[in-house]
Design a protein around this motif. Structure first.
Motif, PDB file in Angstrom:
ATOM      1  N   GLY A 126       0.810  -1.207   0.000  1.00 14.13           N
ATOM      2  CA  GLY A 126       0.000   0.000   0.000  1.00 14.13           C
ATOM      3  C   GLY A 126       0.841   1.254   0.000  1.00 14.13           C
ATOM      4  N   LEU A 127       1.947   1.224   0.730  1.00  5.76           N
ATOM      5  CA  LEU A 127       2.833   2.386   0.805  1.00  5.76           C
ATOM      6  C   LEU A 127       3.524   2.637  -0.527  1.00  5.76           C
ATOM      7  CD1 LEU A 127       3.803   4.465   2.898  1.00  5.76           C
ATOM      8  CD2 LEU A 127       5.732   2.952   3.396  1.00  5.76           C
ATOM      9  N   GLU A 128       3.934   1.570  -1.175  1.00  6.20           N
ATOM     10  CA  GLU A 128       4.638   1.719  -2.444  1.00  6.20           C
ATOM     11  C   GLU A 128       3.704   2.163  -3.575  1.00  6.20           C
ATOM     12  OE1 GLU A 128       6.598  -1.955  -3.179  1.00  6.20           O
ATOM     13  OE2 GLU A 128       8.237  -1.559  -1.759  1.00  6.20           O
ATOM     14  N   SER A 129       2.399   2.015  -3.386  1.00  3.78           N
ATOM     15  CA  SER A 129       1.446   2.435  -4.411  1.00  3.78           C
ATOM     16  C   SER A 129       1.207   3.946  -4.401  1.00  3.78           C
ATOM     17  CB  SER A 129       0.110   1.710  -4.222  1.00  3.78           C
ATOM     18  OG  SER A 129      -0.536   2.147  -3.032  1.00  3.78           O
ATOM     19  N   LEU A 153       1.408   9.730   4.326  1.00  4.60           N
ATOM     20  CA  LEU A 153       1.589   8.466   3.621  1.00  4.60           C
ATOM     21  C   LEU A 153       0.773   7.316   4.214  1.00  4.60           C
ATOM     22  CD1 LEU A 153       5.431   8.602   2.862  1.00  4.60           C
ATOM     23  CD2 LEU A 153       3.510   9.401   1.468  1.00  4.60           C
ATOM     24  N   MET A 154       0.876   7.115   5.547  1.00  2.00           N
ATOM     25  CA  MET A 154       0.235   5.953   6.149  1.00  2.00           C
ATOM     26  C   MET A 154      -1.287   5.967   6.048  1.00  2.00           C
ATOM     27  SD  MET A 154       2.543   3.898   6.773  1.00  2.00           S
ATOM     28  CE  MET A 154       1.388   2.670   7.391  1.00  2.00           C
ATOM     29  N   PRO A 155      -1.972   7.120   6.224  1.00  2.00           N
ATOM     30  CA  PRO A 155      -3.432   7.090   6.026  1.00  2.00           C
ATOM     31  C   PRO A 155      -3.826   6.619   4.632  1.00  2.00           C
ATOM     32  CG  PRO A 155      -2.791   9.096   7.181  1.00  2.00           C
ATOM     33  CD  PRO A 155      -1.521   8.435   6.737  1.00  2.00           C
ATOM     34  N   GLN A 156      -3.081   7.055   3.607  1.00  2.00           N
ATOM     35  CA  GLN A 156      -3.364   6.611   2.251  1.00  2.00           C
ATOM     36  C   GLN A 156      -3.002   5.137   2.068  1.00  2.00           C
ATOM     37  OE1 GLN A 156      -2.373   9.603  -0.939  1.00  2.00           O
ATOM     38  NE2 GLN A 156      -1.280  10.591   0.733  1.00  2.00           N
ATOM     39  N   ALA A 157      -1.900   4.726   2.694  1.00  2.00           N
ATOM     40  CA  ALA A 157      -1.476   3.325   2.588  1.00  2.00           C
ATOM     41  C   ALA A 157      -2.502   2.403   3.228  1.00  2.00           C
ATOM     42  CB  ALA A 157      -0.106   3.144   3.242  1.00  2.00           C
TER      43      ALA A 157
END
Length: 236
Positions: A126-129, A153-157
């Motif tokens: 998810g983070l790499e996306s 980053l983490m909320p989106q991941a």
């Protein structure tokens, strides 16, 4: 000549409360495992993203070992092998005879550590996306590395990884059945009790299988609905 098999599901009716109790234990065990596994996964992910090579190496070794060995082996290691070197999970009587037992707590730990390795990979995907521009935007706003991960980053991941985390929960409901091997009273263990009491093999197995099927299909439907809802919101 083959003996005639007589199937009688009416014999299971008095044992429905037992099956229900085992189902609740399975759900609770799986939920606790995934929550703790998510925490472990976050820690492993942070280690992999760290600039310290030691942390990266330990996190990489952890995921390789956990994902490369059977869960049953890991459970046996925690329950039988590690106590030989003094690493014992003590019982917690205030949690009750079931949830506070050494076997249950050890199973939670072993399954959570196992789940953490898979959660870490789900979150990493998810983070790499997330586009690298998000990282650069956070840094340009004066946020530190930790703040950029935490607030941008983490909320989106998590949003991207949520379907995977849901699938991990569903998978854990099925794979947690191995705890019955070490005497933890879960759904799978109930069929042993009923089988011994009623001398029936076919009926309790079919009933347990149906309960697992209901649990997994219900959760799958809920996750698909949540995923569709998130996709709709992301369009605005």
């Amino acid at each position: 000549m083959c003996a005639t098999i007589q199937i009688d599901f009416t014999k299971m009716i008095p044992w429905l409360p037992t099956f229900l109790e085992g189902t609740l234990v399975t759900i609770i065990l799986s939920l606790i495992t995934v929550i703790l596994g998510t925490m472990v996964g976050l820690l492993v992910l942070a280690s992999k993203q760290s600039d310290w090579r030691i942390l990266k190496g330990v996190a990489g070794l952890y995921t390789t070992v956990i994902r490369g060995t059977p869960m049953l082996l890991q459970l046996f290691m925690w329950l039988y092998a590690f106590p030989l070197i003094g690493l014992v999970i003590p019982p917690l009587p205030f949690l009750g005879s079931l949830f506070g037992s050494r076997e249950f707590l050890t199973a939670v730990l072993a399954l959570a550590i196992n789940s953490g390795a898979y959660v870490a990979e789900i979150l990493r995907g998810g983070l790499e996306s997330i586009p690298k521009g998000q990282w650069e935007a956070g840094r340009s706003l004066g946020l530190s590395q930790g703040q950029t991960y935490r607030y941008i980053l983490m909320p989106q991941a998590f949003k991207v990884a949520l379907p995977g985390l849901g699938n991990e929960f569903i998978t854990m409901i099925k794979e947690s059945s191995i705890v019955s091997v070490v005497g933890v009273f879960d759904l799978m263990y109930t069929q042993n009790i009923v089988k011994s009491a009623t001398y029936s093999l076919f009926e309790p197995l079919i009933l347990v299988g149906l309960i697992y099927l209901i649990l997994t299909t219900t959760l799958t439907g809920l996750m698909k609905g949540l995923e569709a809802k998130l996709n709709v919101h992301s369009q605005y």
